[in-house]
Design an enzyme around this catalytic site. Structure first.
Site, short mmCIF file in Angstrom:
data_model
loop_
_atom_site.label_atom_id
_atom_site.label_comp_id
_atom_site.label_asym_id
_atom_site.label_seq_id
_atom_site.Cartn_x
_atom_site.Cartn_y
_atom_site.Cartn_z
N HIS A 155 -3.10 -10.24 -5.60
CA HIS A 155 -2.35 -9.09 -5.09
C HIS A 155 -3.11 -8.35 -3.98
CE1 HIS A 155 1.36 -8.65 -7.34
NE2 HIS A 155 0.77 -8.66 -8.51
N TYR A 200 8.91 -13.14 -10.68
CA TYR A 200 7.64 -13.88 -10.74
C TYR A 200 7.90 -15.38 -10.64
CZ TYR A 200 5.35 -9.67 -12.65
OH TYR A 200 4.85 -8.42 -12.84
N HIS A 242 -4.46 -13.57 -10.77
CA HIS A 242 -3.19 -12.95 -10.33
C HIS A 242 -3.45 -11.58 -9.69
CE1 HIS A 242 1.20 -12.07 -10.71
NE2 HIS A 242 0.75 -10.84 -10.81
N GLU A 243 -4.17 -10.73 -10.39
CA GLU A 243 -4.40 -9.37 -9.86
C GLU A 243 -5.23 -9.44 -8.58
OE1 GLU A 243 -2.35 -7.63 -11.13
OE2 GLU A 243 -2.10 -8.61 -13.07
N GLU A 279 -2.91 -4.44 -10.34
CA GLU A 279 -3.72 -4.75 -9.17
C GLU A 279 -4.19 -3.51 -8.43
OE1 GLU A 279 -0.47 -5.23 -9.69
OE2 GLU A 279 0.74 -5.08 -7.87
N ASP A 303 11.81 -0.17 -14.32
CA ASP A 303 11.22 -0.61 -15.59
C ASP A 303 12.24 -1.35 -16.46
OD1 ASP A 303 8.71 0.39 -14.98
OD2 ASP A 303 9.07 2.31 -15.98
N1 BES Z 1 1.89 -5.45 -10.78
C1 BES Z 1 2.07 -6.14 -12.01
C2 BES Z 1 2.31 -5.22 -13.17
C3 BES Z 1 3.51 -4.31 -12.99
C4 BES Z 1 4.70 -4.78 -12.49
C5 BES Z 1 3.43 -2.99 -13.34
C6 BES Z 1 5.78 -3.92 -12.33
C7 BES Z 1 4.50 -2.15 -13.18
C8 BES Z 1 5.69 -2.61 -12.68
C9 BES Z 1 0.89 -7.05 -12.31
O1 BES Z 1 0.33 -7.63 -11.19
C10 BES Z 1 1.39 -8.19 -13.14
O2 BES Z 1 2.25 -8.87 -12.68
N2 BES Z 1 0.83 -8.39 -14.32
C11 BES Z 1 1.19 -9.52 -15.16
C12 BES Z 1 0.17 -10.61 -14.95
C13 BES Z 1 0.69 -12.02 -15.11
C14 BES Z 1 1.91 -12.34 -14.30
C15 BES Z 1 -0.42 -13.01 -14.82
C16 BES Z 1 1.19 -9.01 -16.60
O3 BES Z 1 1.02 -7.82 -16.81
O4 BES Z 1 1.38 -9.80 -17.51
ZN ZN Z 2 1.63 -9.09 -10.35
#
Ligand code: BES
Ligand code: ZN
Length: 603
Positions: free
Chosen positions: A310, A394, A306-307, A282, A386
């Site tokens: 955010h 989520y 989703h993004e 996002e 990580d």
């Molecule tokens: N912000 C996250 C990605 C992220 C989380 C990067 C933690 C680094 C550390 C992003 O918004 C996300 O949740 N992406 C998901 C989308 C899905 C839940 C619709 C993905 O990457 O799959």
């Molecule tokens: Zn997210």
């Protein structure tokens, strides 16, 4: 106001650093007794052959310094000079690296100073950056560079107070080869060509947490999608990207109806190289999206929703640190499914929630040995965010908010959500902030849903009822056998994923074979269906899919796909060596974050 300053105090005895210091965040050396960065000016020259950014940064403080140490976060940076505003050198120490936090850069700041200036270089191994060779791009002509800073990788690109509890505005300029475009999650201000180099300038006028700093440099082209959105991609992918995301303005309008006006002026999209480790990120004004969303049928636009969501939950109201990550992601999944409900109807939103529930159960099973990571509020001192990452914040976060919504009624809960956003705009929030707001706005509601169990106990509260619908029931009834063609007619991607994920592990080889024969799953175009199928097949020892698995692992760097596939291969004696040898062969294609995560899956 930032409550985290008062509540997240690292116990004195583990600090050894003077009497009054207080860490703001278990993943940052930032100290709330020291000057706070208000803004920074960053300049970097992108050296593709050397895989290095040659950079300078000026950090401006909120107030003139009282005089004393300033602790910054860095990882694998070479510090060339630390200077005061007049260019005089400042005493500083780059401390030994902590494996998770990186190296504390301790600067002696004189009393009255309003800024510090640092000249430095990044490492070719910078954990946020991936440097792609021309062969690794679609066009094959030019190199490509991109960043992924969430959760704690900004410090490998810029020395900073790398905690979301310190929001910062910035200006930036990137000096790049003139055949390439630089984009950032910021407002573009100018491009100046200077022979074979070009300098691109950017500005981020709204204060953001450092994890939202983002850049990409490559052979990029763009196409307008609406007055406030354009999509960027490598030229060969631009048309497909524009088609897939054509409805972006409908998404923005649906989100605005839910949350109020969009505050970031532009909502542009950047389609990343396939090695992008996430589905989406996002980054403000410029969401980064994996090219695996280009399914040709708009079936994966929930990631776009989703993004976009955010922009409110996460970017405006930001978790104070990774222990409250569910405040970013649980709220955003909730919003994502409300947007989906507005655009595709409640039935589709319900199916997505059912997929979420299934993935949540899988995550609980995978965390059987570390149930504390399945609480919404986590304790992450000494844990790399990580490594702690999973769908729990989520999906458990989503179901908690759904429980509150069900108990309060939709209208009342929507009001509560707007109050939450209104109270913490451009702020950093903790779980206690949310609980306090709910109790204030809707006394008794927390007790009614057993919020304590949701927040501080592992798994799901006993009273939880899983999602149900006629369509969901029809799908789950088929699990364990091969459905007839008329039984799968009109199935959405979500229904395929639900069915495949519900199949027994292992399933008989004859069932795998028949399934594949009937539905050509090994050739599925949709990556969600494909990876669910390949995971089932690998977990069942169905060896016919292995060439396809190898191809997928070589084509994508998205961790959502790498993790289950490597895990499935490594989980059976017959394919464990293959998992090891494939990773040995392919790891160089993956982003540093994905390399580390897959390595820990294989351990
Ligand atoms: N912000 C996250 C990605 C992220 C989380 C990067 C933690 C680094 C550390 C992003 O918004 C996300 O949740 N992406 C998901 C989308 C899905 C839940 C619709 C993905 O990457 O799959
Ligand atoms: Zn997210």
């Amino acid at each position: 106001m930032n409550r985290a300053r008062n509540t997240l105090v690292v116990p004195r005895r583990v600090c050894h650093r003077g009497p009054a210091m207080a860490r703001l965040d278990p993943h940052s050396y930032a100290d709330d007794t020291q000057p706070r960065t208000k803004s920074f000016d960053w300049q970097a020259s992108v050296d593709f052959p050397g895989r290095v950014l040659h950079a300078e940064i000026t950090l401006h403080f909120e107030e003139p310094a009282a005089g004393g140490p300033l602790d910054l976060d860095t990882r694998a940076l070479s510090i060339d000079a630390v200077l005061d505003a007049n260019g005089a050198p400042l005493e500083h120490t780059l401390h030994t690296a902590d494996p998770i936090l990186g190296s504390r850069l301790e600067i002696s700041v004189p009393s009255g100073a309003r800024s510090v200036h640092i000249r430095y270089r990044t490492s070719p191994e910078a954990s946020a950056l991936q440097w792609l060779t021309p062969e690794q791009t679609l066009g094959k002509q030019h190199p490509y560079l991109f960043s992924q800073c969430q959760a704690i990788h900004a410090r490998s690109v810029i020395p900073c107070q790398d905690t979301p509890s310190i929001r910062q505005t910035f200006t930036a300029s990137l000096d790049v080869p003139s055949q390439l475009r630089a984009v950032m999650a910021a407002a573009p201000r100018a491009r100046e060509e200077r022979g074979d180099r070009a300098v691109e300038r950017f500005e981020m006028p709204q204060p953001i947490p450092p994890y939202l700093v983002a850049l990409a440099v490559g052979d990029l082209a763009s196409k307008e999608l609406s007055p406030r959105s354009r999509v960027w991609a490598e030229p060969a992918q631009l048309e497909a990207a524009a088609w897939e995301f054509e409805q972006v303005e409908d998404h923005v309008r649906a989100a605005e109806a839910l949350f109020g006006p969009y505050d970031w002026e532009r909502f542009d999209l950047l389609v990343m190289p396939p090695s992008f480790p996430y589905g989406g990120m996002e980054n403000p004004r410029l969401t980064f999206l994996t090219p695996s969303l280009l399914a040709g049928d708009r079936s994966l636009v929930n990631v776009l929703a989703h993004e976009l969501a955010h922009s409110w939950t996460g970017n405006l109201v930001t978790n104070a640190n990774a222990e409250h990550f569910w405040l970013n992601e649980g709220f955003t999944v909730f919003a994502e499914r409300r947007i989906l409900e507005a655009l595709e109807g409640p039935e589709m939103a319900g199916l997505h929630a059912a997929v979420g529930h299934q993935k949540l159960q899988q995550a609980f099973a995978q965390h059987a040995e570390r149930p504390e990571l399945t609480k919404l509020r986590t304790h992450l001192a000494g844990i790399d965010p990580d490594d702690a990452f999973s769908v729990v914040p989520y999906e458990k976060g989503y179901f908690f908010l759904k429980a509150l919504e069900a108990a309060a009624g939709r209208e009342a809960f929507d009001t509560l959500l707007s109050r939450w956003l209104g109270a913490h705009r451009f702020g950093a929030v903790t779980t206690d902030d949310f609980l306090a707001l709910v109790e204030r706005e809707s006394p008794g509601l927390l007790a009614k849903v057993d919020a304590k169990a949701w927040i501080d106990a592992p798994g799901l509260p006993r009273a939880f009822r899983k999602p149900d619908s006629a369509r969901l029931g029809a799908v789950l009834e088929l699990a364990g056998r091969v459905p007839a063609a008329n039984e799968t007619e009109g199935w959405s991607v979500a229904e395929w994923v639900l069915y495949l994920d519900a199949m027994p592990r292992p399933s008989p080889l004859t069932v795998c074979e028949e399934l594949d024969k009937a539905y050509a799953l090994t050739n599925a175009k949709n990556p969600e269906v494909l990876v669910s199928w390949l995971t089932l097949a690998c977990e069942s020892g169905y060896a016919a899919v292995l060439p396809r698995v190898e191809a997928v692992l070589g084509q994508t760097g998205r961790m959502k796909y790498l993790k289950p596939l490597y895990r499935a291969l490594a989980g059976r004696a017959a394919t464990k060596p293959l998992a090891q040898s494939l990773f040995a062969k392919l790891h160089g294609q993956y982003h540093p974050i994905a390399q580390q995560v897959v390595r820990s899956v294989l351990k």
